[in-house]
Design a protein around this motif. Structure first.
Motif, PDB file in Angstrom:
ATOM      1  N   THR A   1       0.835  -1.206   0.000  1.00 45.81           N
ATOM      2  CA  THR A   1       0.000   0.000   0.000  1.00 45.81           C
ATOM      3  C   THR A   1       0.865   1.250   0.000  1.00 45.81           C
ATOM      4  OG1 THR A   1      -1.739  -1.170   1.211  1.00 45.81           O
ATOM      5  CG2 THR A   1      -1.818   1.229   1.227  1.00 45.81           C
ATOM      6  N   ALA A   2       1.959   1.219   0.774  1.00 52.26           N
ATOM      7  CA  ALA A   2       2.876   2.364   0.786  1.00 52.26           C
ATOM      8  C   ALA A   2       3.504   2.584  -0.586  1.00 52.26           C
ATOM      9  CB  ALA A   2       3.963   2.145   1.838  1.00 52.26           C
ATOM     10  N   MET A   3       3.909   1.506  -1.252  1.00 49.85           N
ATOM     11  CA  MET A   3       4.494   1.631  -2.582  1.00 49.85           C
ATOM     12  C   MET A   3       3.449   2.050  -3.619  1.00 49.85           C
ATOM     13  SD  MET A   3       7.721   1.124  -2.341  1.00 49.85           S
ATOM     14  CE  MET A   3       7.581   1.973  -0.741  1.00 49.85           C
ATOM     15  N   LEU A   4       2.202   1.643  -3.420  1.00 46.29           N
ATOM     16  CA  LEU A   4       1.126   2.114  -4.298  1.00 46.29           C
ATOM     17  C   LEU A   4       0.993   3.626  -4.188  1.00 46.29           C
ATOM     18  CD1 LEU A   4      -1.451   1.917  -6.033  1.00 46.29           C
ATOM     19  CD2 LEU A   4      -2.694   1.283  -3.951  1.00 46.29           C
TER      20      LEU A   4
ATOM     21  N   ARG B   1       4.057   9.695  -7.786  1.00 47.61           N
ATOM     22  CA  ARG B   1       4.996   9.836  -8.901  1.00 47.61           C
ATOM     23  C   ARG B   1       4.266  10.265 -10.168  1.00 47.61           C
ATOM     24  NH1 ARG B   1       8.321   4.581 -11.101  1.00 47.61           N
ATOM     25  NH2 ARG B   1       9.446   5.555 -12.829  1.00 47.61           N
ATOM     26  N   LEU B   2       3.117   9.691 -10.426  1.00 50.26           N
ATOM     27  CA  LEU B   2       2.340  10.076 -11.593  1.00 50.26           C
ATOM     28  C   LEU B   2       1.781  11.484 -11.448  1.00 50.26           C
ATOM     29  CD1 LEU B   2       0.400   6.763 -12.315  1.00 50.26           C
ATOM     30  CD2 LEU B   2       2.301   7.715 -13.620  1.00 50.26           C
ATOM     31  N   ARG B   3       1.433  11.857 -10.231  1.00 55.32           N
ATOM     32  CA  ARG B   3       0.899  13.205 -10.005  1.00 55.32           C
ATOM     33  C   ARG B   3       1.944  14.271 -10.317  1.00 55.32           C
ATOM     34  NH1 ARG B   3      -0.558  14.668  -3.973  1.00 55.32           N
ATOM     35  NH2 ARG B   3       1.717  14.855  -3.954  1.00 55.32           N
ATOM     36  N   HIS B   4       3.201  13.963 -10.055  1.00 56.08           N
ATOM     37  CA  HIS B   4       4.270  14.913 -10.325  1.00 56.08           C
ATOM     38  C   HIS B   4       4.767  14.830 -11.766  1.00 56.08           C
ATOM     39  CE1 HIS B   4       4.485  16.216  -6.216  1.00 56.08           C
ATOM     40  NE2 HIS B   4       4.696  14.980  -5.783  1.00 56.08           N
ATOM     41  N   ASN B   5       4.180  13.946 -12.556  1.00 55.73           N
ATOM     42  CA  ASN B   5       4.517  13.838 -13.977  1.00 55.73           C
ATOM     43  C   ASN B   5       3.227  13.875 -14.788  1.00 55.73           C
ATOM     44  OD1 ASN B   5       5.790  13.467 -16.393  1.00 55.73           O
ATOM     45  ND2 ASN B   5       6.574  11.422 -15.952  1.00 55.73           N
ATOM     46  N   PRO B   6       2.515  15.021 -14.771  1.00 55.79           N
ATOM     47  CA  PRO B   6       1.186  15.074 -15.406  1.00 55.79           C
ATOM     48  C   PRO B   6       1.223  14.859 -16.910  1.00 55.79           C
ATOM     49  CG  PRO B   6       1.939  17.269 -14.795  1.00 55.79           C
ATOM     50  CD  PRO B   6       2.917  16.308 -14.188  1.00 55.79           C
TER      51      PRO B   6
ATOM     52  N   ASP C   1      -0.525   1.136 -11.536  1.00 55.37           N
ATOM     53  CA  ASP C   1      -0.881   1.134 -12.950  1.00 55.37           C
ATOM     54  C   ASP C   1      -2.325   0.684 -13.142  1.00 55.37           C
ATOM     55  OD1 ASP C   1       0.298   1.034 -15.928  1.00 55.37           O
ATOM     56  OD2 ASP C   1      -0.981  -0.720 -15.630  1.00 55.37           O
ATOM     57  N   LEU C   2      -2.760  -0.267 -12.327  1.00 56.31           N
ATOM     58  CA  LEU C   2      -4.131  -0.764 -12.430  1.00 56.31           C
ATOM     59  C   LEU C   2      -5.137   0.318 -12.061  1.00 56.31           C
ATOM     60  CD1 LEU C   2      -5.555  -3.469 -13.086  1.00 56.31           C
ATOM     61  CD2 LEU C   2      -5.639  -3.902 -10.629  1.00 56.31           C
ATOM     62  N   VAL C   3      -4.837   1.110 -11.023  1.00 54.87           N
ATOM     63  CA  VAL C   3      -5.730   2.198 -10.610  1.00 54.87           C
ATOM     64  C   VAL C   3      -5.855   3.230 -11.725  1.00 54.87           C
ATOM     65  CG1 VAL C   3      -5.992   4.131  -9.004  1.00 54.87           C
ATOM     66  CG2 VAL C   3      -5.318   1.885  -8.148  1.00 54.87           C
ATOM     67  N   VAL C   4      -4.717   3.601 -12.326  1.00 56.76           N
ATOM     68  CA  VAL C   4      -4.726   4.586 -13.405  1.00 56.76           C
ATOM     69  C   VAL C   4      -5.495   4.049 -14.616  1.00 56.76           C
ATOM     70  CG1 VAL C   4      -3.271   5.866 -15.012  1.00 56.76           C
ATOM     71  CG2 VAL C   4      -2.593   5.649 -12.629  1.00 56.76           C
ATOM     72  N   THR C   5      -5.308   2.775 -14.928  1.00 52.12           N
ATOM     73  CA  THR C   5      -6.022   2.171 -16.052  1.00 52.12           C
ATOM     74  C   THR C   5      -7.523   2.165 -15.816  1.00 52.12           C
ATOM     75  OG1 THR C   5      -4.129   0.754 -16.564  1.00 52.12           O
ATOM     76  CG2 THR C   5      -6.267   0.085 -17.443  1.00 52.12           C
TER      77      THR C   5
END
Length: 269
Positions: A19-22, A28-33, A119-123
């Motif tokens: 969960t921490a790594m999630l 990480r994705l938020r800082h790379n829009p 990646d699954l959450v973003v997908t």
């Protein structure tokens, strides 16, 4: 008076660390829009391009091409989990992030698991606007709501499986550039399937290759569950039994590449 402290079980430790790594992956994705916008907008762009440019030139006997295309394009997008998983794992590896994470007292499976779940959450989030655009261009869900939910669940399971392939290959890669080049080559996989066109008119050897492509099984299952197209006649076993074939492919890919990726991460370079 001393108190006894019990170490958490392996499962609970993996859940906590994963969960921490999630959370790390999502931050990480938020800082790379830019990357997030690209990955979310590209499938919609492809749908509009294929639907309106090729849709007027291609015909599927007895079916509307957009009804045939939308499930196939969903699966082709899910297969891009190989590319994104490979690039992100290679980026962490060759920038030293993986080595630093490996020194922490956390479960060895937590880091790759967090990446796969992120990646699954973003997908899952990106699937919603894609389906809305599909409805806007004329695609419809002809089956029941339960079967449609099963189709989305199968799609996410396939994305989860392909992401593990990418993570393993990314951990093996020699550089970010090599991972990017190899990941870009994965766009050929949907072309060797029934994602965009039926396989009935292909030469015998090419049709066999396309029908044993996991993308073809999942695309056929999606069309069947959404009620967009019947199961093709005289197809290979994964096409004749698309839901069972898709589940078998997903289980096989996860069973092979998840332990390989975790072992590679644990061993280091």
């Amino acid at each position: 008076m001393s108190t006894l402290r019990f170490a958490p079980s392996t499962t609970s430790a993996l859940a906590h660390d994963g969960t921490a790594m999630l959370g790390r992956h999502l931050r990480r994705l938020r800082h790379n829009p830019g990357l997030l916008i690209l990955t979310q907008s590209m499938p919609v762009t492809m749908l509009l391009f294929f639907g309106y440019v090729f849709g007027s030139a291609l015909a599927v006997p007895g079916e509307d091409y957009r009804a045939f295309l939308v499930p196939g394009l969903l699966v082709a997008t899910a297969a891009n989990g190989i590319m994104t998983g490979m690039f992100q794992a290679a980026q962490d590896t060759h920038r030293g992030v993986t080595d630093r994470l490996r020194t922490l007292p956390i479960s060895r499976a937590a880091v790759p698991l967090g990446q796969a779940l992120g990646d699954l959450v973003v997908t899952a989030a990106g699937t919603v606007p894609f389906l809305l655009v599909g409805l806007a261009v004329g695609w419809r869900i002809e089956g029941s709501a339960l079967r449609a939910a099963g189709a989305v669940g199968l799609l996410l399971l396939f994305r989860f499986a392909t992401t593990w392939i990418g993570i393993y290959l990314g951990l093996l890669s020699r550089s970010e550039e090599a991972a990017g080049q190899l990941g870009g080559a994965t766009f050929l996989l949907p072309l060797l399937s029934n994602a965009y066109i039926p396989t009935n008119g292909l030469p015998g050897w090419l049709r066999t290759l396309a029908e044993w492509n996991p993308i073809s099984a999942v695309a056929t299952a999606m069309r069947t569950l959404f009620g967009n197209a019947p199961i093709p006649a005289d197809g290979a076993w994964p096409i004749a039994h698309p839901v069972a074939g898709s589940l078998a492919w997903c289980v096989l890919l996860i069973a092979v590449f998840l332990p390989l990726a975790v072992r590679r991460y644990a061993e280091g370079t």
